[in-house]
Design a protein around this motif. Structure first.
Motif, PDB file in Angstrom:
ATOM      1  N   ALA A 159     -39.610 -12.007  29.447  1.00  0.00           N
ATOM      2  CA  ALA A 159     -39.816 -12.182  28.010  1.00  0.00           C
ATOM      3  C   ALA A 159     -38.570 -12.701  27.309  1.00  0.00           C
ATOM      4  O   ALA A 159     -38.613 -12.979  26.106  1.00  0.00           O
ATOM      5  N   LEU A 160     -37.469 -12.866  28.063  1.00  0.00           N
ATOM      6  CA  LEU A 160     -36.212 -13.333  27.486  1.00  0.00           C
ATOM      7  C   LEU A 160     -35.757 -14.614  28.166  1.00  0.00           C
ATOM      8  O   LEU A 160     -35.865 -14.761  29.388  1.00  0.00           O
ATOM      9  N   GLY A 190     -38.962 -17.574  20.173  1.00  0.00           N
ATOM     10  CA  GLY A 190     -37.720 -18.339  20.194  1.00  0.00           C
ATOM     11  C   GLY A 190     -36.597 -17.778  19.358  1.00  0.00           C
ATOM     12  O   GLY A 190     -35.543 -18.416  19.227  1.00  0.00           O
ATOM     13  N   THR A 191     -36.762 -16.585  18.812  1.00  0.00           N
ATOM     14  CA  THR A 191     -35.714 -16.023  17.966  1.00  0.00           C
ATOM     15  C   THR A 191     -34.695 -15.258  18.810  1.00  0.00           C
ATOM     16  O   THR A 191     -35.030 -14.710  19.867  1.00  0.00           O
ATOM     17  N   PRO A 192     -33.432 -15.206  18.360  1.00  0.00           N
ATOM     18  CA  PRO A 192     -32.417 -14.462  19.119  1.00  0.00           C
ATOM     19  C   PRO A 192     -32.727 -12.979  19.113  1.00  0.00           C
ATOM     20  O   PRO A 192     -32.962 -12.376  18.059  1.00  0.00           O
ATOM     21  N   ALA A 193     -32.732 -12.376  20.304  1.00  0.00           N
ATOM     22  CA  ALA A 193     -33.164 -10.985  20.432  1.00  0.00           C
ATOM     23  C   ALA A 193     -32.068 -10.053  20.899  1.00  0.00           C
ATOM     24  O   ALA A 193     -31.983  -8.909  20.440  1.00  0.00           O
ATOM     25  N   GLY A 218     -29.988 -13.611  24.595  1.00  0.00           N
ATOM     26  CA  GLY A 218     -31.338 -13.658  25.118  1.00  0.00           C
ATOM     27  C   GLY A 218     -32.317 -13.926  23.985  1.00  0.00           C
ATOM     28  O   GLY A 218     -32.376 -13.165  23.015  1.00  0.00           O
ATOM     29  N   TYR A 219     -33.062 -15.019  24.098  1.00  0.00           N
ATOM     30  CA  TYR A 219     -34.036 -15.402  23.070  1.00  0.00           C
ATOM     31  C   TYR A 219     -35.421 -14.921  23.483  1.00  0.00           C
ATOM     32  O   TYR A 219     -35.798 -15.017  24.661  1.00  0.00           O
ATOM     33  N   ASP A 220     -36.154 -14.405  22.513  1.00  0.00           N
ATOM     34  CA  ASP A 220     -37.520 -13.980  22.768  1.00  0.00           C
ATOM     35  C   ASP A 220     -38.365 -15.194  23.172  1.00  0.00           C
ATOM     36  O   ASP A 220     -38.440 -16.184  22.432  1.00  0.00           O
TER      37      ASP A 220
END
Length: 331
Positions: free
Chosen positions: A178-179, A247-250, A241-243
């Motif tokens: 997921a990342l 696509g957002t930074p997680a 790590g982006y979702d």
């Protein structure tokens, strides 16, 4: 303008403090030797030798309390990161158990010297149970001495450790699909600071929360990035790590090496992505990177109140090796 040193306290009614002086060449790296405790003595000698070799300290920064026979009965050493001229912390703090006056004199002399060298604060960490290389036995007494010398506790932490080997990567959980991780070498500094600012607005870490109150979230994020960047690292090690779904930074992962051991320098999850197990994924990611570059032990710390971060270390195979109280005092 004359400044009264903050460490000055009322005179004690007990015995006089022993004289404090810089350690002599022949007293380094042993400093205080404990009869009948060869494990402690060997570990402490090796630790101070490494600090001297790496310029984390200097002979003039090693202070001792002198006994009646001229030999050290107490010690305190100033510490900094390699390449720095200003002390950041005290290590190897030792004083006779029944001599609080000597303990106060050692900490006071260290504070004076650090202030002369340009420090504005000093830190000290106290680990329990006692362990190599500092063997800080009787932690309650030590904590009391620190508080009497003007230190205050800024974090109740936990220290984690994982011993690694050539097959560590095979034993770790797989990367979370997921990342999508992207490194500092590709992204540059700005996305990292922005993500740090976002996650620091709602942090369970007491020390980081205090930094936000003092500096604001943006400046606290910049300071966290800059301080962690003082540790040895490769730009390809540090990742966001982006979702994969939006696509957002997680999550942010900053593995590094301090002068003694590789560390999970920092892991944090953006508020919008908490509760998905991403902290554990980032710890695994950093662990895999450090193990691939030869780490035989990796350590990490977190606030005792940060249950999600503690769980992330445990899920990645780490174990708690110490309760770590962090102290600080202004100069």
């Amino acid at each position: 303008m004359t400044r009264t040193p903050a460490h000055r306290t009322a005179p004690s009614a007990g015995r006089p403090a022993r004289p404090v002086r810089p350690a002599r060449p022949g007293e380094l790296p042993a400093l205080v030797e404990h009869p009948g405790d060869p494990e402690r003595n060997a570990a402490t000698r090796a630790y101070l030798a490494r600090l001297l070799d790496s310029a984390c300290t200097h002979p003039a920064w090693c202070l001792v309390a002198e006994g009646g026979d001229g030999r050290p009965v107490g010690s305190v050493v100033l510490w900094t990161l390699p390449g720095h001229d200003i002390p950041l912390a005290v290590v190897l703090f030792e004083a006779p158990a029944d001599e609080p006056e000597t303990a106060a004199a050692l900490l006071g002399a260290a504070a004076d010297l650090a202030a002369e060298l340009g420090a504005t604060a000093l830190e000290h960490v106290l680990d329990a149970p006692a362990q190599a290389p500092q063997f800080q036995r009787d932690p309650e007494r030590r904590a009391g001495l620190l508080r009497q010398a003007g230190f205050r506790q800024v974090r109740d932490g936990r220290r984690f450790s994982l011993h690694t080997g050539p097959h560590t990567g095979d034993r770790l959980p797989p990367d979370d699909p997921a990342l999508v991780f992207r490194p500092l070498a590709e992204l540059g500094r700005q996305p990292f600071v922005a993500l740090l600012e976002d996650l620091l607005t709602d942090t369970a870490d007491a020390r980081l929360a205090a930094d936000v109150r003092e500096h604001g979230a943006r400046r606290a994020a910049e300071l966290l990035f800059e301080e962690t960047a003082e540790l040895t690292h490769d730009p390809d090690w540090w990742e966001i790590g982006y979702d994969a779904a939006d696509g957002t930074p997680a999550v942010i992962s900053l593995p590094a090496e301090n002068p003694l051991v590789p560390v999970i320098g920092f892991v944090g999850v953006a508020p919008a992505h908490r509760g998905k197990g991403y902290a554990a994924a980032a710890v695994v990611r950093g662990t895999r990177i450090l193990a691939a570059h030869g780490a035989t032990e990796i350590r990490g710390d977190c606030d005792a109140g940060n249950a999600a971060m503690a769980k992330a270390f445990l899920r990645a195979g780490y174990r708690v090796v110490a309760n770590r109280q962090e102290f600080s005092r202004p100069l």
